[in-house]
Design a protein around this motif. Structure first.
Motif, mmCIF file in Angstrom:
data_model
loop_
_atom_site.group_PDB
_atom_site.id
_atom_site.type_symbol
_atom_site.label_atom_id
_atom_site.label_comp_id
_atom_site.label_asym_id
_atom_site.label_seq_id
_atom_site.Cartn_x
_atom_site.Cartn_y
_atom_site.Cartn_z
ATOM 1 N N VAL A 85 0.830 -1.205 0.000
ATOM 2 C CA VAL A 85 0.000 0.000 0.000
ATOM 3 C C VAL A 85 0.865 1.257 0.000
ATOM 4 O O VAL A 85 0.650 2.188 -0.787
ATOM 5 N N VAL A 86 1.859 1.294 0.877
ATOM 6 C CA VAL A 86 2.663 2.511 1.023
ATOM 7 C C VAL A 86 3.567 2.722 -0.180
ATOM 8 O O VAL A 86 3.685 3.846 -0.693
ATOM 9 N N PHE A 87 4.196 1.670 -0.676
ATOM 10 C CA PHE A 87 5.076 1.836 -1.823
ATOM 11 C C PHE A 87 4.288 2.190 -3.082
ATOM 12 O O PHE A 87 4.763 2.952 -3.931
ATOM 13 N N THR A 88 3.070 1.663 -3.214
ATOM 14 C CA THR A 88 2.228 2.062 -4.336
ATOM 15 C C THR A 88 1.862 3.530 -4.227
ATOM 16 O O THR A 88 1.889 4.268 -5.217
ATOM 17 N N GLU A 89 1.535 3.972 -3.015
ATOM 18 C CA GLU A 89 1.249 5.390 -2.793
ATOM 19 C C GLU A 89 2.476 6.246 -3.106
ATOM 20 O O GLU A 89 2.346 7.396 -3.555
ATOM 21 N N GLY A 90 3.655 5.678 -2.901
ATOM 22 C CA GLY A 90 4.893 6.416 -3.133
ATOM 23 C C GLY A 90 5.379 6.429 -4.568
ATOM 24 O O GLY A 90 6.442 6.989 -4.860
ATOM 25 N N HIS A 91 4.612 5.812 -5.474
ATOM 26 C CA HIS A 91 4.992 5.824 -6.898
ATOM 27 C C HIS A 91 4.920 7.244 -7.438
ATOM 28 O O HIS A 91 3.859 7.873 -7.441
ATOM 29 N N GLN A 92 6.063 7.765 -7.810
ATOM 30 C CA GLN A 92 6.232 9.117 -8.351
ATOM 31 C C GLN A 92 5.931 10.211 -7.320
ATOM 32 O O GLN A 92 5.845 11.383 -7.684
ATOM 33 N N THR A 93 5.784 9.835 -6.056
ATOM 34 C CA THR A 93 5.550 10.843 -5.023
ATOM 35 C C THR A 93 6.600 10.790 -3.927
ATOM 36 O O THR A 93 6.421 11.417 -2.886
ATOM 37 N N GLY A 94 7.692 10.022 -4.143
ATOM 38 C CA GLY A 94 8.757 10.067 -3.163
ATOM 39 C C GLY A 94 9.506 8.775 -2.931
ATOM 40 O O GLY A 94 10.645 8.802 -2.466
ATOM 41 N N ILE A 95 8.908 7.613 -3.252
ATOM 42 C CA ILE A 95 9.600 6.350 -2.998
ATOM 43 C C ILE A 95 10.269 5.821 -4.262
ATOM 44 O O ILE A 95 11.433 5.434 -4.240
ATOM 45 N N TYR A 96 9.553 5.795 -5.374
ATOM 46 C CA TYR A 96 10.185 5.433 -6.650
ATOM 47 C C TYR A 96 9.418 6.095 -7.790
ATOM 48 O O TYR A 96 8.211 6.332 -7.693
ATOM 49 N N LYS A 97 10.134 6.433 -8.849
ATOM 50 C CA LYS A 97 9.479 7.083 -9.989
ATOM 51 C C LYS A 97 9.084 6.094 -11.069
ATOM 52 O O LYS A 97 8.063 6.242 -11.738
ATOM 53 N N ASN A 98 9.912 5.049 -11.256
ATOM 54 C CA ASN A 98 9.633 4.008 -12.236
ATOM 55 C C ASN A 98 10.605 2.860 -11.969
ATOM 56 O O ASN A 98 11.311 2.869 -10.957
ATOM 57 N N ASP A 99 10.679 1.892 -12.875
ATOM 58 C CA ASP A 99 11.594 0.771 -12.627
ATOM 59 C C ASP A 99 13.011 1.038 -13.129
ATOM 60 O O ASP A 99 13.884 0.183 -13.002
ATOM 61 N N GLY A 100 13.236 2.224 -13.687
ATOM 62 C CA GLY A 100 14.582 2.620 -14.082
ATOM 63 C C GLY A 100 14.939 2.379 -15.532
ATOM 64 O O GLY A 100 15.928 2.910 -16.027
ATOM 65 N N ARG A 101 14.140 1.582 -16.241
ATOM 66 C CA ARG A 101 14.471 1.266 -17.631
ATOM 67 C C ARG A 101 13.959 2.337 -18.581
ATOM 68 O O ARG A 101 13.091 3.136 -18.246
ATOM 69 N N SER A 102 14.477 2.346 -19.785
ATOM 70 C CA SER A 102 13.986 3.238 -20.831
ATOM 71 C C SER A 102 13.586 2.403 -22.044
ATOM 72 O O SER A 102 14.027 1.265 -22.215
ATOM 73 N N SER A 103 12.764 2.977 -22.898
ATOM 74 C CA SER A 103 12.335 2.276 -24.104
ATOM 75 C C SER A 103 13.472 2.103 -25.097
ATOM 76 O O SER A 103 13.405 1.267 -25.989
ATOM 77 N N VAL A 104 14.541 2.869 -24.932
ATOM 78 C CA VAL A 104 15.685 2.764 -25.833
ATOM 79 C C VAL A 104 16.383 1.419 -25.662
ATOM 80 O O VAL A 104 16.764 0.770 -26.648
ATOM 81 N N ASP A 105 16.571 0.993 -24.415
ATOM 82 C CA ASP A 105 17.199 -0.300 -24.138
ATOM 83 C C ASP A 105 16.549 -0.892 -22.895
ATOM 84 O O ASP A 105 17.078 -0.776 -21.790
ATOM 85 N N PRO A 106 15.391 -1.528 -23.056
ATOM 86 C CA PRO A 106 14.619 -1.995 -21.904
ATOM 87 C C PRO A 106 15.228 -3.178 -21.162
ATOM 88 O O PRO A 106 14.710 -3.584 -20.122
#
Length: 202
Positions: A85-106
């Protein structure tokens, strides 16, 4: 002055009253209250919590201290729910922004999208299993440590957020042969070594 966020994951359920981890959590709070250079926040997963505030607690903290028993080789289900619950709430709000990969080289950089870089965490666990189950040849955990074995995923979860580990401490055989005074003495020495930089009794 460091900010310490203490989480008691010792769920009250079935025959477990959560007393050991409640005692550890309270001991942790008392330890830091005696020191002048620490601010404290505390969450008990058995009590109602606001996910948004919990995200703010992670953002505020310099160090997160987790206290959890291990049930069937994993954290209790209400503690896992808290994390979900908390980590989902923290998506892009302070805990993590994404999984770190890019579409250029996933294929690369997975797990590098955390937002808690520069912060640390410390893990304590309590087990019915004796420590010899992890260290003796032929015993159950095949000479694999708590941190590299059953709790590997928990550590990678924290790495995903960007946090770095402090030395863990684990308490064994707490159901059949617990000695809380010995455990607390060992834990005090651990806290002093990690946070104050001195060995108790030295």
């Amino acid at each position: 002055m460091k900010n310490i966020f203490v989480i008691n994951g010792g769920q009250v359920f079935g025959h477990s009253g959560g007393l050991f981890n409640k005692t550890l959590s309270e001991f942790t709070l008392d330890f830091f209250k005696k020191e002048l250079d620490f601010n404290l926040r505390y969450t008990d997963i058995n009590r109602p919590y606001d996910p948004k505030q919990e995200v703010e607690n992670y953002k505020w903290a310099d160090v997160v201290i987790y206290h959890t028993p291990i049930w069937w080789f994993q954290v209790p289900h209400e503690f896992k729910k808290y994390i979900d619950v908390v980590f989902t709430e923290g998506h892009q709000t302070g805990i993590y922004k994404n999984d770190g990969r890019s579409s250029v080289d996933p294929a690369i950089n997975y797990g590098t999208g955390g937002m808690l870089h520069g912060k640390q965490y410390m893990l304590t666990t309590s087990w019915n299993a004796p420590k010899e189950a992890f260290t003796m040849p032929g015993e159950f955990f095949n000479e694999t440590s708590v941190d590299d074995g059953p709790l590997f995923g928990f550590h990678r979860m924290n790495a995903f957020t960007g946090m770095m580990p402090l030395e863990s401490i684990h308490f064994h055989d707490v159901e059949k042969n617990a000695d809380i005074q010995v455990d607390l003495k060992r834990y005090q020495a651990h806290l002093s070594k990690v946070f104050v930089g001195e060995e108790v009794g030295s």
